[in-house]
Scaffold this motif. Structure first.
Motif, PDB file in Angstrom:
ATOM      1  N   ASP A 190       0.817  -1.216   0.000  1.00  0.00           N
ATOM      2  CA  ASP A 190       0.000   0.000   0.000  1.00  0.00           C
ATOM      3  C   ASP A 190       0.852   1.268   0.000  1.00  0.00           C
ATOM      4  N   ASP A 191       2.094   1.161  -0.494  1.00  0.00           N
ATOM      5  CA  ASP A 191       2.991   2.317  -0.543  1.00  0.00           C
ATOM      6  C   ASP A 191       3.064   2.838  -1.975  1.00  0.00           C
ATOM      7  N   TRP A 192       2.640   4.090  -2.157  1.00  0.00           N
ATOM      8  CA  TRP A 192       2.594   4.691  -3.494  1.00  0.00           C
ATOM      9  C   TRP A 192       3.336   6.013  -3.474  1.00  0.00           C
ATOM     10  N   LEU A 193       4.172   6.224  -4.468  1.00  0.00           N
ATOM     11  CA  LEU A 193       4.930   7.467  -4.512  1.00  0.00           C
ATOM     12  C   LEU A 193       4.095   8.620  -5.045  1.00  0.00           C
ATOM     13  N   TRP A 194       3.311   8.356  -6.066  1.00  0.00           N
ATOM     14  CA  TRP A 194       2.515   9.430  -6.676  1.00  0.00           C
ATOM     15  C   TRP A 194       1.022   9.285  -6.402  1.00  0.00           C
ATOM     16  N   GLY A 195       0.587   8.185  -5.822  1.00  0.00           N
ATOM     17  CA  GLY A 195      -0.831   7.986  -5.545  1.00  0.00           C
ATOM     18  C   GLY A 195      -1.302   6.633  -6.039  1.00  0.00           C
ATOM     19  N   GLY A 196      -2.179   5.995  -5.272  1.00  0.00           N
ATOM     20  CA  GLY A 196      -2.594   4.640  -5.583  1.00  0.00           C
ATOM     21  C   GLY A 196      -4.058   4.469  -5.893  1.00  0.00           C
ATOM     22  N   ASP A 197      -4.784   5.566  -6.194  1.00  0.00           N
ATOM     23  CA  ASP A 197      -6.180   5.399  -6.611  1.00  0.00           C
ATOM     24  C   ASP A 197      -6.223   5.084  -8.103  1.00  0.00           C
ATOM     25  N   LEU A 198      -7.386   4.705  -8.587  1.00  0.00           N
ATOM     26  CA  LEU A 198      -7.522   4.276  -9.978  1.00  0.00           C
ATOM     27  C   LEU A 198      -7.069   5.345 -10.967  1.00  0.00           C
ATOM     28  N   THR A 199      -7.475   6.579 -10.729  1.00  0.00           N
ATOM     29  CA  THR A 199      -7.108   7.657 -11.642  1.00  0.00           C
ATOM     30  C   THR A 199      -5.603   7.869 -11.677  1.00  0.00           C
ATOM     31  N   SER A 200      -4.962   7.829 -10.508  1.00  0.00           N
ATOM     32  CA  SER A 200      -3.523   8.040 -10.439  1.00  0.00           C
ATOM     33  C   SER A 200      -2.762   6.925 -11.138  1.00  0.00           C
ATOM     34  N   ILE A 201      -3.189   5.686 -10.912  1.00  0.00           N
ATOM     35  CA  ILE A 201      -2.512   4.549 -11.542  1.00  0.00           C
ATOM     36  C   ILE A 201      -2.673   4.614 -13.060  1.00  0.00           C
ATOM     37  N   GLU A 202      -3.874   4.949 -13.507  1.00  0.00           N
ATOM     38  CA  GLU A 202      -4.099   5.078 -14.945  1.00  0.00           C
ATOM     39  C   GLU A 202      -3.189   6.153 -15.533  1.00  0.00           C
ATOM     40  N   TYR A 203      -3.054   7.263 -14.818  1.00  0.00           N
ATOM     41  CA  TYR A 203      -2.211   8.355 -15.306  1.00  0.00           C
ATOM     42  C   TYR A 203      -0.746   7.927 -15.381  1.00  0.00           C
ATOM     43  N   THR A 204      -0.294   7.170 -14.397  1.00  0.00           N
ATOM     44  CA  THR A 204       1.075   6.671 -14.397  1.00  0.00           C
ATOM     45  C   THR A 204       1.333   5.787 -15.602  1.00  0.00           C
ATOM     46  N   ILE A 205       0.452   4.831 -15.811  1.00  0.00           N
ATOM     47  CA  ILE A 205       0.645   3.895 -16.912  1.00  0.00           C
ATOM     48  C   ILE A 205       0.646   4.633 -18.241  1.00  0.00           C
ATOM     49  N   ALA A 206      -0.247   5.580 -18.389  1.00  0.00           N
ATOM     50  CA  ALA A 206      -0.359   6.299 -19.648  1.00  0.00           C
ATOM     51  C   ALA A 206       0.849   7.193 -19.908  1.00  0.00           C
ATOM     52  N   ASN A 207       1.300   7.918 -18.883  1.00  0.00           N
ATOM     53  CA  ASN A 207       2.308   8.961 -19.088  1.00  0.00           C
ATOM     54  C   ASN A 207       3.712   8.586 -18.650  1.00  0.00           C
ATOM     55  N   GLY A 208       3.847   7.520 -17.872  1.00  0.00           N
ATOM     56  CA  GLY A 208       5.173   7.109 -17.459  1.00  0.00           C
ATOM     57  C   GLY A 208       5.770   8.001 -16.391  1.00  0.00           C
ATOM     58  N   VAL A 209       6.988   7.671 -16.010  1.00  0.00           N
ATOM     59  CA  VAL A 209       7.697   8.407 -14.960  1.00  0.00           C
ATOM     60  C   VAL A 209       9.133   8.666 -15.412  1.00  0.00           C
ATOM     61  N   ARG A 210       9.554   9.918 -15.209  1.00  0.00           N
ATOM     62  CA  ARG A 210      10.929  10.339 -15.500  1.00  0.00           C
ATOM     63  C   ARG A 210      11.316  10.054 -16.945  1.00  0.00           C
ATOM     64  N   GLN A 211      10.412  10.325 -17.844  1.00  0.00           N
ATOM     65  CA  GLN A 211      10.718  10.231 -19.259  1.00  0.00           C
ATOM     66  C   GLN A 211      11.368  11.529 -19.733  1.00  0.00           C
ATOM     67  N   PRO A 212      12.229  11.455 -20.713  1.00  0.00           N
ATOM     68  CA  PRO A 212      12.943  12.667 -21.144  1.00  0.00           C
ATOM     69  C   PRO A 212      12.080  13.672 -21.890  1.00  0.00           C
ATOM     70  N   GLU A 213      10.920  13.230 -22.388  1.00  0.00           N
ATOM     71  CA  GLU A 213      10.095  14.153 -23.163  1.00  0.00           C
ATOM     72  C   GLU A 213       8.696  14.216 -22.570  1.00  0.00           C
ATOM     73  N   GLY A 214       8.003  15.316 -22.815  1.00  0.00           N
ATOM     74  CA  GLY A 214       6.609  15.445 -22.395  1.00  0.00           C
ATOM     75  C   GLY A 214       6.458  16.119 -21.053  1.00  0.00           C
ATOM     76  N   ASP A 215       5.550  17.092 -20.984  1.00  0.00           N
ATOM     77  CA  ASP A 215       5.305  17.806 -19.732  1.00  0.00           C
ATOM     78  C   ASP A 215       4.485  16.996 -18.744  1.00  0.00           C
ATOM     79  N   ASP A 216       3.802  15.941 -19.223  1.00  0.00           N
ATOM     80  CA  ASP A 216       2.928  15.171 -18.357  1.00  0.00           C
ATOM     81  C   ASP A 216       3.676  14.101 -17.560  1.00  0.00           C
ATOM     82  N   ARG A 217       4.924  13.850 -17.882  1.00  0.00           N
ATOM     83  CA  ARG A 217       5.696  12.838 -17.175  1.00  0.00           C
ATOM     84  C   ARG A 217       6.136  13.372 -15.822  1.00  0.00           C
ATOM     85  N   ARG A 218       6.090  12.531 -14.813  1.00  0.00           N
ATOM     86  CA  ARG A 218       6.579  12.923 -13.497  1.00  0.00           C
ATOM     87  C   ARG A 218       8.105  12.896 -13.505  1.00  0.00           C
ATOM     88  N   GLN A 219       8.717  13.976 -13.052  1.00  0.00           N
ATOM     89  CA  GLN A 219      10.157  14.117 -13.184  1.00  0.00           C
ATOM     90  C   GLN A 219      10.883  14.261 -11.848  1.00  0.00           C
TER      91      GLN A 219
END
Length: 303
Positions: free
Chosen positions: A143-172
């Motif tokens: 139950d430990d989540w860095l950016w959030g563990g609700d359905l919307t947050s998980i969907e956003y993670t999968i879609a946008n990724g994390v620490r990607q070099p391009e895109g403003d929507d990626r968590r950096q």
């Protein structure tokens, strides 16, 4: 035929031959067995006429009914595709946070996500989603989540990724290196204090002061973390890169940071939504209310 005789004890005629004093009785088959045998022959003849039976050069005989196993398979596949398409359309038309309110649709989304997870995600997170501390792949069952563990947050993670070099929507969010900032004694004291936040070591003043001066702006005064920055909790004894003093010291000096690809460029939105439903179902999923956040907020999960 001349040697045939009737066996007196049984009253049954013999077959007419004898070997070493042993004779064979000509006992007739039971009527029920004989008629069953005749019926199987009749059934075989009818089957040959109705269904494919005889192999030819490039195909078999079709039979007067026109049925084939390949044709049946094609029908079954068509029906399966139609059912899959229907479920996909229903999932696409449902906001992800509303899926739990539709138990059957949620069950189908989880099943689809489980299949997609094995294809696209198990290489890093493992077939059971337990991750790997050695490689820095997180356990998705806790139950430990860095950016959030609700359905919307998980969907956003999968879609946008994390620490990607391009895109403003990626968590950096990344932790800065502290190599050269602390001497050995200070680094040891800081590691001891971080362990003390989860009850794994005794508190010490030196480490607490170093933590307060350098770490609380991201990790909080009590190590509660900050999801807005992607700073992990340090007071729950759940570690991504290991929880020994050596692991913590290494992370302070030369932080390791994971990257997760943006799957919206590779997967369709329905598959991403099903993956989010599956990951959420593994045991550590949260609700937006429990998390104290807006379910529409764009937040992300630690990869």
């Amino acid at each position: 035929m001349a040697n045939k005789r009737v066996d007196q004890p049984t009253g049954t005629e013999t077959v007419g031959h004898e070997w070493d004093g042993i004779e064979e009785l000509d006992t007739p088959m039971p009527r029920w067995w004989l008629w069953t045998f005749y019926l199987t022959i009749a059934w075989a003849l009818v089957y040959v006429v109705l269904y494919p039976a005889w192999p030819l050069i490039d195909q078999g005989t079709e039979g007067v009914l026109g049925w084939t196993s390949r044709g049946q398979l094609a029908k079954d596949m068509t029906l399966a595709d139609q059912a899959k398409r229907s479920v996909g359309e229903a999932i696409a038309a449902t906001d992800i946070e509303k899926l739990p309110g539709k138990p059957e649709l949620m069950r189908q989304a989880i099943a689809g996500g489980r299949a997609a997870f094995r294809v696209h995600c198990s290489q890093c997170h493992g077939s059971g989603a337990a991750g790997s501390q050695t490689l820095g792949y997180p356990n998705l069952n806790d139950d430990d989540w860095l950016w959030g563990g609700d359905l919307t947050s998980i969907e956003y993670t999968i879609a946008n990724g994390v620490r990607q070099p391009e895109g403003d929507d990626r968590r950096q969010g990344e932790m800065p290196p502290f190599e050269g900032v602390f001497d050995t004694a200070q680094l040891t004291a800081l590691a001891e204090h971080v362990l003390s936040l989860s009850g794994k070591a005794k508190p010490n003043r030196v480490g607490a002061q170093i933590f307060a001066d350098n770490c609380t702006s991201c990790h909080g005064s009590n190590g509660e973390g900050d999801r807005a920055q992607g700073a992990p909790r340090l007071n729950d004894a759940i570690w991504l890169y290991g929880g020994t003093r050596e692991d913590i010291a290494r992370q302070v000096l030369r932080p390791r940071v994971g990257r997760m690809p943006a799957w919206q460029d590779k997967l369709d939105p329905v598959t991403i939504k099903m993956l989010a439903a599956y990951v959420h179902s593994l045991g550590g999923g949260e609700t937006a209310v429990a998390r104290g956040a807006d379910p529409a907020a764009k937040v992300d999960e630690q990869p």
